[in-house]
Design a protein around this motif. Structure first.
Motif, PDB file in Angstrom:
ATOM      1  N   ARG A 283       0.863  -1.185   0.000  1.00  0.00           N
ATOM      2  CA  ARG A 283       0.000   0.000   0.000  1.00  0.00           C
ATOM      3  C   ARG A 283       0.896   1.232   0.000  1.00  0.00           C
ATOM      4  N   ILE A 284       0.673   2.132  -0.951  1.00  0.00           N
ATOM      5  CA  ILE A 284       1.478   3.332  -1.105  1.00  0.00           C
ATOM      6  C   ILE A 284       0.618   4.542  -0.771  1.00  0.00           C
ATOM      7  N   SER A 285       1.128   5.440   0.073  1.00  0.00           N
ATOM      8  CA  SER A 285       0.452   6.697   0.398  1.00  0.00           C
ATOM      9  C   SER A 285       1.365   7.844   0.020  1.00  0.00           C
ATOM     10  N   VAL A 286       0.805   8.832  -0.693  1.00  0.00           N
ATOM     11  CA  VAL A 286       1.584   9.986  -1.149  1.00  0.00           C
ATOM     12  C   VAL A 286       0.975  11.228  -0.519  1.00  0.00           C
ATOM     13  N   PHE A 287       1.730  11.884   0.378  1.00  0.00           N
ATOM     14  CA  PHE A 287       1.255  13.068   1.076  1.00  0.00           C
ATOM     15  C   PHE A 287       1.797  14.369   0.493  1.00  0.00           C
ATOM     16  N   LYS A 288       2.997  14.334  -0.115  1.00  0.00           N
ATOM     17  CA  LYS A 288       3.612  15.555  -0.651  1.00  0.00           C
ATOM     18  C   LYS A 288       2.671  16.195  -1.665  1.00  0.00           C
ATOM     19  N   PRO A 289       2.316  17.480  -1.482  1.00  0.00           N
ATOM     20  CA  PRO A 289       1.300  18.110  -2.337  1.00  0.00           C
ATOM     21  C   PRO A 289       1.533  17.970  -3.840  1.00  0.00           C
ATOM     22  N   GLY A 290       2.696  18.314  -4.372  1.00  0.00           N
ATOM     23  CA  GLY A 290       2.919  18.204  -5.812  1.00  0.00           C
ATOM     24  C   GLY A 290       2.917  16.770  -6.285  1.00  0.00           C
ATOM     25  N   LEU A 291       3.628  15.917  -5.576  1.00  0.00           N
ATOM     26  CA  LEU A 291       3.731  14.511  -5.943  1.00  0.00           C
ATOM     27  C   LEU A 291       2.384  13.809  -5.800  1.00  0.00           C
ATOM     28  N   ARG A 292       1.642  14.164  -4.763  1.00  0.00           N
ATOM     29  CA  ARG A 292       0.317  13.577  -4.516  1.00  0.00           C
ATOM     30  C   ARG A 292      -0.604  13.815  -5.717  1.00  0.00           C
ATOM     31  N   ASP A 293      -0.606  15.040  -6.240  1.00  0.00           N
ATOM     32  CA  ASP A 293      -1.493  15.389  -7.349  1.00  0.00           C
ATOM     33  C   ASP A 293      -1.055  14.723  -8.652  1.00  0.00           C
ATOM     34  N   VAL A 294       0.258  14.694  -8.897  1.00  0.00           N
ATOM     35  CA  VAL A 294       0.784  14.051 -10.108  1.00  0.00           C
ATOM     36  C   VAL A 294       0.507  12.544 -10.065  1.00  0.00           C
ATOM     37  N   ALA A 295       0.719  11.928  -8.919  1.00  0.00           N
ATOM     38  CA  ALA A 295       0.461  10.487  -8.789  1.00  0.00           C
ATOM     39  C   ALA A 295      -1.020  10.196  -9.024  1.00  0.00           C
ATOM     40  N   TYR A 296      -1.887  11.019  -8.474  1.00  0.00           N
ATOM     41  CA  TYR A 296      -3.329  10.816  -8.648  1.00  0.00           C
ATOM     42  C   TYR A 296      -3.723  10.916 -10.124  1.00  0.00           C
ATOM     43  N   GLN A 297      -3.115  11.851 -10.822  1.00  0.00           N
ATOM     44  CA  GLN A 297      -3.477  12.095 -12.209  1.00  0.00           C
ATOM     45  C   GLN A 297      -2.875  11.072 -13.170  1.00  0.00           C
ATOM     46  N   TYR A 298      -1.623  10.645 -12.944  1.00  0.00           N
ATOM     47  CA  TYR A 298      -0.913   9.857 -13.945  1.00  0.00           C
ATOM     48  C   TYR A 298      -0.693   8.384 -13.622  1.00  0.00           C
ATOM     49  N   VAL A 299      -0.760   7.993 -12.366  1.00  0.00           N
ATOM     50  CA  VAL A 299      -0.600   6.571 -12.036  1.00  0.00           C
ATOM     51  C   VAL A 299      -1.867   5.851 -12.462  1.00  0.00           C
ATOM     52  N   LYS A 300      -1.712   4.773 -13.208  1.00  0.00           N
ATOM     53  CA  LYS A 300      -2.855   4.010 -13.694  1.00  0.00           C
ATOM     54  C   LYS A 300      -2.637   2.523 -13.437  1.00  0.00           C
ATOM     55  N   LYS A 301      -3.724   1.790 -13.343  1.00  0.00           N
ATOM     56  CA  LYS A 301      -3.654   0.341 -13.165  1.00  0.00           C
ATOM     57  C   LYS A 301      -2.773  -0.261 -14.249  1.00  0.00           C
ATOM     58  N   GLY A 302      -1.834  -1.110 -13.838  1.00  0.00           N
ATOM     59  CA  GLY A 302      -0.941  -1.776 -14.779  1.00  0.00           C
ATOM     60  C   GLY A 302       0.348  -1.028 -15.040  1.00  0.00           C
ATOM     61  N   SER A 303       0.440   0.253 -14.627  1.00  0.00           N
ATOM     62  CA  SER A 303       1.669   1.024 -14.837  1.00  0.00           C
ATOM     63  C   SER A 303       2.815   0.412 -14.051  1.00  0.00           C
ATOM     64  N   ARG A 304       3.991   0.477 -14.623  1.00  0.00           N
ATOM     65  CA  ARG A 304       5.201   0.044 -13.928  1.00  0.00           C
ATOM     66  C   ARG A 304       5.786   1.280 -13.277  1.00  0.00           C
ATOM     67  N   VAL A 305       5.978   1.231 -11.956  1.00  0.00           N
ATOM     68  CA  VAL A 305       6.471   2.386 -11.212  1.00  0.00           C
ATOM     69  C   VAL A 305       7.579   1.982 -10.254  1.00  0.00           C
TER      70      VAL A 305
END
Length: 151
Positions: free
Chosen positions: A80-102
């Motif tokens: 389980r990954i939690s992203v709290f940093k404001p800029g990173l949080r928003d980018v992760a929400y927008q661009y991370v998708k099911k199946g993406s390699r991260v």
């Protein structure tokens, strides 16, 4: 002789004696690095009076050979990954998708919560400091079939 010098230098790096208090502060390390695939699209949550957080999960795989036949066995672990940093949080929400390699770098956090049945549970979470997007999402075969059915 060289080992003693190395040990002394290492001790100086990880310990700092505060003046006047008699306390010795030791530096510590809590760092996690994960490389895997996202299991579901991220969700942004916000509890009352707290900053929002983007949450998603990634799977890592461990493979090894077993037996005389050299069969390959695989174990998948979900994180389980939690992203709290404001800029990173928003980018992760927008661009991370099911199946993406991260690639995720962060720290381990242990906590408790009460589920909907009022049972206290423990949870392990990775608090992400870095999320790197490595490629386009993997297209699951069932998703391909769903797309063909819609046409």
């Amino acid at each position: 002789m060289l080992r003693n010098v190395s040990a002394q230098i290492l001790r100086q790096l990880v310990r700092h004696k505060t003046t006047g208090t008699g306390m010795t502060l030791e530096k510590s390390l809590n760092k996690v690095q994960l490389l895997g695939r996202v299991g579901q699209d991220p969700v942004m949550r916000q509890l009352e009076g707290r900053n929002p957080v983007t949450v998603f999960s990634i799977a890592t795989n461990e493979m090894w050979r077993t037996g005389e036949g050299r069969e390959i066995t695989q174990k998948t672990t979900w994180h389980r990954i939690s992203v709290f940093k404001p800029g990173l949080r928003d980018v992760a929400y927008q661009y991370v998708k099911k199946g993406s390699r991260v690639y995720v770098e962060g720290k381990l956090d242990y906590g408790e919560y009460t589920d909907k049945n009022n049972v206290r549970r423990q949870a392990t979470t990775i608090i992400a400091d870095t999320v790197l997007f490595l490629n386009e999402p993997y297209r699951y075969p069932q998703d391909e079939q769903d797309n063909q059915d819609e046409e």
